[in-house]
Write an enzyme that holds these catalytic residues in place. Structure first.
Site, short mmCIF file in Angstrom:
data_model
loop_
_atom_site.label_atom_id
_atom_site.label_comp_id
_atom_site.label_asym_id
_atom_site.label_seq_id
_atom_site.Cartn_x
_atom_site.Cartn_y
_atom_site.Cartn_z
N THR A 167 8.86 -35.53 15.65
CA THR A 167 7.90 -36.63 15.55
C THR A 167 6.97 -36.57 14.33
O THR A 167 6.92 -37.51 13.54
CB THR A 167 7.05 -36.68 16.84
OG1 THR A 167 7.93 -36.97 17.92
CG2 THR A 167 5.98 -37.75 16.75
N ASP A 207 10.38 -41.97 24.01
CA ASP A 207 10.47 -40.52 23.78
C ASP A 207 10.20 -39.77 25.09
O ASP A 207 10.96 -38.87 25.47
CB ASP A 207 9.49 -40.10 22.70
CG ASP A 207 9.61 -38.62 22.35
OD1 ASP A 207 10.65 -38.26 21.77
OD2 ASP A 207 8.71 -37.85 22.69
N HIS A 263 13.21 -40.81 15.29
CA HIS A 263 14.44 -40.04 15.55
C HIS A 263 15.08 -40.60 16.81
O HIS A 263 14.51 -41.45 17.47
CB HIS A 263 14.11 -38.55 15.75
CG HIS A 263 13.01 -38.35 16.75
ND1 HIS A 263 13.21 -38.57 18.11
CD2 HIS A 263 11.70 -38.03 16.61
CE1 HIS A 263 12.07 -38.37 18.74
NE2 HIS A 263 11.12 -38.06 17.86
N HIS A 308 15.48 -33.74 20.71
CA HIS A 308 15.79 -34.10 19.33
C HIS A 308 15.24 -33.00 18.45
O HIS A 308 14.56 -32.10 18.94
CB HIS A 308 15.16 -35.47 18.99
CG HIS A 308 13.70 -35.52 19.30
ND1 HIS A 308 12.74 -35.15 18.40
CD2 HIS A 308 13.03 -35.84 20.44
CE1 HIS A 308 11.54 -35.26 18.96
NE2 HIS A 308 11.68 -35.68 20.22
P1 AMP Z 1 7.88 -34.66 20.10
O1 AMP Z 1 7.57 -33.30 20.63
O2 AMP Z 1 8.41 -34.57 18.71
O3 AMP Z 1 8.74 -35.41 21.02
O4 AMP Z 1 6.48 -35.43 19.99
C1 AMP Z 1 6.12 -36.57 20.77
C2 AMP Z 1 4.70 -36.44 21.21
O5 AMP Z 1 3.84 -36.35 20.08
C3 AMP Z 1 4.10 -37.63 21.95
O6 AMP Z 1 4.47 -37.64 23.29
C4 AMP Z 1 2.62 -37.40 21.78
O7 AMP Z 1 2.14 -36.56 22.81
C5 AMP Z 1 2.52 -36.64 20.48
N1 AMP Z 1 1.88 -37.45 19.42
C6 AMP Z 1 2.38 -38.56 18.86
N2 AMP Z 1 1.57 -39.06 17.91
C7 AMP Z 1 0.50 -38.23 17.87
C8 AMP Z 1 -0.69 -38.18 17.08
N3 AMP Z 1 -0.94 -39.13 16.15
N4 AMP Z 1 -1.54 -37.17 17.30
C9 AMP Z 1 -1.27 -36.21 18.21
N5 AMP Z 1 -0.17 -36.19 18.98
C10 AMP Z 1 0.71 -37.19 18.82
ZN ZN Z 2 9.20 -38.53 18.16
ZN ZN Z 3 10.21 -36.23 21.48
#
Ligand code: AMP
Ligand code: ZN
Ligand code: ZN
Length: 419
Positions: free
Chosen positions: A80, A201, A249, A357
């Site tokens: 992300t 997601d 992604h 992912h």
């Molecule tokens: P991932 O672990 O790559 O799936 O990240 C997704 C998670 O990133 C989301 O569910 C949010 O909790 C977190 N997230 C997304 N945008 C932000 C942001 N701008 N600041 C902090 N956390 C975020």
């Molecule tokens: Zn993401």
């Molecule tokens: Zn994710």
């Protein structure tokens, strides 16, 4: 008495017709002074093939009115924070410095994580020049709402309008916020706005990409787009604003069986693990580099292990000091976990995820979404897959700002934009 009644009735008629007029025009009326404007929307983890998985009338309308890519190629690692910031800067993660969701910075010894607010807001992590900074320097207002990187200053420049990320803010409030910003008078009205939604997601991690929960999340995301478009229609500006829908992604199905246990091959005495699952970021202790590499390289045929200088060239992941000296990547559908996590899943304390992912961006399961429409975009055009580093130049062209040096392919802007 009768005369007074008649006057009152006449006043009512005039008042109600002006209310009707105001409603038709929207809260402020269509601003005649609207400058080229972009609303960039991210549906986190919205895989390229999701529009076909559930009814998505609003996305389809956007595609018909505008352009879309067969799929969008994320940057490595397909996580992300690295990818949102790549979209904002046109740089690969290995060039902008957000090299993972969890990062170790050798020169300072600091560690970055998405939930560490003081790090997320610390300018030291965020390289490059995000698109909103270019807009601000050009004397116009920007308003990134919940976009990774937007909470930190870049060379002292902050967006005019921004908010600290709060996943509990309901989608409707996010959309209302953006519409309220568009109602500002011209000098303060932002010309670059972002929106971010977690739904696909979260549902993909918890239930897998092929689950009913993901289908429901796709429908919700499409509804958010519909709500935004309704708000723009009420203001008479739907066809005057450029809407760009992206995702960071895709999502691949996983289970509790295809697991590599990191602790079996790595001791904390020998190395520091900066990031885990499905990638592995490894900083060996001095003198342990070869031993750690050998142990990991022979660990499991489903774990590819690279020295930093030998990572695939197309990842552009060799230069930054924050890229770990040794990088592991699990094969699609496989996970690399700590023993403690595996034990907790076995004990039933936590439920193992069903989707993830972070894998190689070449995999179709990691491919993302790009759909856009508005006055700047061609109409009814489908383009072949392109890399997300190329979006920056597209945004810069629409907003008439000079992009900073970046990794994007200028031909992409030519294929998408009218001129
Ligand atoms: P991932 O672990 O790559 O799936 O990240 C997704 C998670 O990133 C989301 O569910 C949010 O909790 C977190 N997230 C997304 N945008 C932000 C942001 N701008 N600041 C902090 N956390 C975020
Ligand atoms: Zn993401
Ligand atoms: Zn994710």
């Amino acid at each position: 008495m009768r005369r007074a009644l008649l006057i009152a009735a006449a006043i009512l008629v005039i008042a109600s017709s002006s209310v009707t007029l105001a409603l038709q025009r929207g809260p402020v009326g269509a601003p005649p002074d609207l400058q080229p404007t972009v609303i960039l929307i991210s549906f986190d983890g919205f895989r390229w093939d999701y529009p076909a998985k559930a009814p998505t009338p609003n996305l389809r309308q956007l595609m018909a009115r505008g352009v879309h890519a067969e799929n969008l190629i994320p940057s490595f690692p397909s996580k992300t924070f690295p990818n949102h910031y790549t979209i904002a800067t046109g740089l690969y993660p290995g060039h902008h410095g957000i090299v993972a969701n969890n990062i170790f910075d050798p020169p300072t010894g600091r560690t970055f994580a998405m939930a560490k607010r003081e790090e997320v807001q610390n300018p030291m992590w965020w390289g490059g020049e995000p698109i909103w900074t270019l807009v601000e320097r050009a004397g116009r207002a920007s308003a990134p709402l919940f976009w990774p990187g937007s909470e930190a200053a870049h060379n002292g420049v902050m967006p005019h309008l921004w908010k600290a990320y709060d996943g509990n803010v309901p989608a409707s409030a996010r959309i209302d916020q953006v519409l309220t910003w568009l109602d500002l008078p011209a000098p303060q009205r932002p010309v670059f706005i972002t929106l971010y939604f977690e739904d696909t997601d979260s549902a993909g991690h918890a239930n897998g990409p092929d689950s009913p929960a993901v289908r429901a999340a796709i429908v919700r995301d499409d509804g958010y787009l519909g709500a935004l478009m309704n708000g723009l229609t009420r203001r008479g500006i739907l066809d005057r604003v450029n809407i760009v829908v992206v995702s960071d992604h895709g999502m691949a199905p996983i289970d509790d069986a295809r697991v590599i246990v990191a602790d079996d091959y790595l001791s904390t005495n020998d190395a520091y693990i900066s990031d885990i699952n499905p990638t592995l970021g490894v900083f060996p202790k001095p003198g342990k580099e070869d031993a750690v590499y050998r142990s990991l390289a022979n660990a499991n045929p489903h774990l590819k292990v690279y020295r930093k200088a030998e990572t695939p060239e197309r990842w552009h992941y060799r230069d930054h000091p924050r890229v770990p000296p040794i990088i592991g990547v699990a094969d699609e559908g496989w996970q690399v976990l700590r023993r403690a996590t595996v034990d907790a899943v076995k004990a039933g304390t936590i439920k193992g995820p069903r989707g993830t992912h972070g894998y190689d961006p070449m995999l179709m399961s990691m491919r993302a979404t790009f759909i856009a429409a508005g006055p700047a975009f061609k109409s009814g055009v489908t383009v072949p897959p392109f890399e997300n580093v190329s979006i920056y130049n597209v945004l810069a062209k629409i907003l008439d700002v000079i992009p900073a040096p970046n990794d994007g392919d200028p031909a992409v802007a030519r294929s998408l934009l009218r001129n």
